[in-house]
Write an enzyme that holds these catalytic residues in place. Structure first.
Site, PDB file in Angstrom:
ATOM      1  N   THR A  60      27.821  43.030  26.968  1.00  0.00           N
ATOM      2  CA  THR A  60      26.432  42.537  26.884  1.00  0.00           C
ATOM      3  C   THR A  60      25.726  42.982  25.615  1.00  0.00           C
ATOM      4  O   THR A  60      24.936  42.229  25.037  1.00  0.00           O
ATOM      5  CB  THR A  60      25.639  43.069  28.111  1.00  0.00           C
ATOM      6  N   ASP A 112      33.817  39.498  27.341  1.00  0.00           N
ATOM      7  CA  ASP A 112      33.151  40.045  28.510  1.00  0.00           C
ATOM      8  C   ASP A 112      34.208  40.940  29.152  1.00  0.00           C
ATOM      9  O   ASP A 112      35.360  40.525  29.307  1.00  0.00           O
ATOM     10  CB  ASP A 112      32.758  38.902  29.453  1.00  0.00           C
ATOM     11  N   SER A 113      33.860  42.146  29.535  1.00  0.00           N
ATOM     12  CA  SER A 113      34.898  43.087  29.975  1.00  0.00           C
ATOM     13  C   SER A 113      35.572  42.652  31.271  1.00  0.00           C
ATOM     14  O   SER A 113      36.621  43.186  31.639  1.00  0.00           O
ATOM     15  CB  SER A 113      34.344  44.503  30.103  1.00  0.00           C
ATOM     16  N   SER A 114      34.998  41.690  31.960  1.00  0.00           N
ATOM     17  CA  SER A 114      35.659  41.147  33.158  1.00  0.00           C
ATOM     18  C   SER A 114      36.974  40.472  32.784  1.00  0.00           C
ATOM     19  O   SER A 114      37.812  40.229  33.645  1.00  0.00           O
ATOM     20  CB  SER A 114      34.758  40.126  33.843  1.00  0.00           C
ATOM     21  N   THR A 162      30.062  46.657  30.468  1.00  0.00           N
ATOM     22  CA  THR A 162      29.943  47.680  31.514  1.00  0.00           C
ATOM     23  C   THR A 162      30.800  47.376  32.744  1.00  0.00           C
ATOM     24  O   THR A 162      31.164  48.285  33.481  1.00  0.00           O
ATOM     25  CB  THR A 162      28.476  47.836  31.982  1.00  0.00           C
ATOM     26  N   ASP A 163      31.119  46.094  32.956  1.00  0.00           N
ATOM     27  CA  ASP A 163      31.758  45.737  34.231  1.00  0.00           C
ATOM     28  C   ASP A 163      33.075  46.464  34.458  1.00  0.00           C
ATOM     29  O   ASP A 163      33.357  46.909  35.573  1.00  0.00           O
ATOM     30  CB  ASP A 163      31.971  44.220  34.317  1.00  0.00           C
ATOM     31  N   THR A 200      39.338  57.529  49.004  1.00  0.00           N
ATOM     32  CA  THR A 200      38.272  57.227  49.962  1.00  0.00           C
ATOM     33  C   THR A 200      37.331  56.137  49.435  1.00  0.00           C
ATOM     34  O   THR A 200      37.090  56.047  48.240  1.00  0.00           O
ATOM     35  CB  THR A 200      37.453  58.488  50.317  1.00  0.00           C
ATOM     36  N   GLN A 201      36.810  55.361  50.371  1.00  0.00           N
ATOM     37  CA  GLN A 201      35.796  54.363  50.009  1.00  0.00           C
ATOM     38  C   GLN A 201      34.452  55.031  49.715  1.00  0.00           C
ATOM     39  O   GLN A 201      33.565  54.404  49.140  1.00  0.00           O
ATOM     40  CB  GLN A 201      35.594  53.375  51.166  1.00  0.00           C
ATOM     41  N   CYS A 202      34.304  56.283  50.159  1.00  0.00           N
ATOM     42  CA  CYS A 202      33.043  56.984  49.905  1.00  0.00           C
ATOM     43  C   CYS A 202      32.891  57.241  48.414  1.00  0.00           C
ATOM     44  O   CYS A 202      33.868  57.497  47.713  1.00  0.00           O
ATOM     45  CB  CYS A 202      33.016  58.325  50.623  1.00  0.00           C
TER      46      CYS A 202
HETATM   47  N1  ASP Z   1      29.644  41.212  31.979  1.00  0.00           N
HETATM   48  C1  ASP Z   1      29.345  42.203  30.973  1.00  0.00           C
HETATM   49  C2  ASP Z   1      30.638  42.867  30.566  1.00  0.00           C
HETATM   50  O1  ASP Z   1      31.158  43.669  31.285  1.00  0.00           O
HETATM   51  C3  ASP Z   1      28.383  43.195  31.512  1.00  0.00           C
HETATM   52  C4  ASP Z   1      27.923  44.233  30.534  1.00  0.00           C
HETATM   53  O2  ASP Z   1      28.403  44.417  29.444  1.00  0.00           O
HETATM   54  O3  ASP Z   1      26.974  44.967  30.884  1.00  0.00           O
HETATM   55  O4  ASP Z   1      31.159  42.553  29.519  1.00  0.00           O
END
Ligand code: ASP
Length: 342
Positions: A13, A58-60, A90-91, A272-274
């Protein structure tokens, strides 16, 4: 002497612009924005060069081959810089921050991942602060670790996880303290940081196409679904369990499916999911049944650390039992060894 930082710009982003289908990265744009901002040319700042990846992502859309490209780029210019800032979406930043410490064995310089929730081109962007602080962390500290710097927090990369889709403090390190305090001054906590290493010792471990996965238990999950997930060619699974590492131990079919897969050599690691806390498969009958099936404890590792560690260990070509043993051991500060716990 002014410190020199190499910025590896992978996307995210921070450098995106609004377009007809939502935010998307544009080549060359981030460098132009940074050049126009006085902060980045302040005498207090280290010198930096930007290496922009193509395409910006996009990191996705990132995965192990992108982690390897980052690791190799760090190794290739390791001697020329005092440290590295990796600009990343961030993803999946916590995955990359978890994978790099395993791949970069013997790291002696700071590698700091950062990004932002709002692009730099927007007035309330958190990108300026995150990027300036990350550059300062590299310039002012000699942390020999992969870190994640975001929202004025400095976290160990392989302990980090994304906890907020929109907040400025998007990451947490639930089971390990912050490596430093970022306030008026940037102060690190030496007792929490891995020991310094000789600068000559960096080795990059490439990743192979390990067939690993993650599965989150839910009430009512069927033995059939789990059996399908565990089918060959799956080699390893992060099993995200309840509480202290518990599962549906009364479901004999499900326990058989897990035991059969473990006997075939599938490495199953219990996380753990926690958000906080550690697995103790000896705590409840519902956990010890998993241990008896051959599932090994992931202790207090994040699912991101467990998954990337498993990819790394399979890439080393180790046998399943060796991988199981190392999954329970602390290799890069990713887990707190559970003395006496299973
Ligand atoms: N979809 C963006 C990514 O992970 C989100 C971000 O950067 O905050 O590339």
């Amino acid at each position: 002497m002014k410190k020199r930082v190499c910025i590896l710009y992978t996307g995210g982003t921070i450098g995106m612009k609004p377009g007809p289908q939502g935010y998307a990265p544009e080549a060359g744009y981030l460098g132009r924005v940074m050049a126009s901002m006085p902060d980045f040319s302040s005498p207090e700042m280290p010198g930096y060069v930007i290496r922009e990846y193509a395409p910006l992502l996009d990191s996705s859309n990132m995965g192990p081959r992108h982690w390897l490209a980052i690791a190799r780029d760090i190794a290739d210019s390791y001697q020329d810089f005092d440290g590295f800032v990796v600009i990343h979406g961030t993803d999946t930043m916590a995955y990359t921050a978890s994978a790099l410490p395993f791949m970069l064995e013997g790291l002696a310089k700071p590698v700091v991942l950062t990004g932002s929730q709002i692009p730099l081109c927007r007035v309330r962007s958190d990108g300026r602060e995150n990027l300036v602080t990350s550059l300062m962390v590299v310039a002012q500290t000699a942390i020999p670790e992969v870190c994640l710097c975001f929202g004025n927090r400095l976290l160990r990369g392989c302990r980090s996880t994304k906890v907020d889709a929109a907040g400025f403090q998007a990451f947490d390190s639930p089971n390990y303290p912050d490596l430093g305090h970022i306030g008026v001054a940037i102060r690190t906590h030496p007792e929490l940081i891995l020991p310094a290493r000789p600068v000559s010792g960096l080795t990059v471990h490439p990743l192979s196409d390990a067939r690993v996965g993650a599965l989150r238990l839910f009430p009512g999950i069927s033995a059939e679904l789990v059996a399908n997930v565990l089918r060959s060619p799956l080699q390893g699974l992060v099993l995200e369990t309840y509480g202290m590492g518990n599962g549906p131990s009364n479901d004999a079919d499900l326990m058989d499916v897990l035991a059969e897969a473990c006997q075939r050599g599938v490495v199953i690691v219990n996380c753990t999911q926690c958000l906080r806390g550690t697995v103790d498969q000896g705590g409840y009958q519902a956990g010890s049944a998993l241990a008896r099936a051959g599932v090994v404890s992931g202790a207090d590792m994040t699912a991101e650390a467990a998954l990337t560690k498993m990819i790394y260990l399979f890439s080393l070509g180790l046998a399943p039992d060796d991988i199981r043993e190392r999954m329970t051991r602390n290799l890069r500060g990713e887990l707190t060894e559970n003395h006496g716990r299973t």
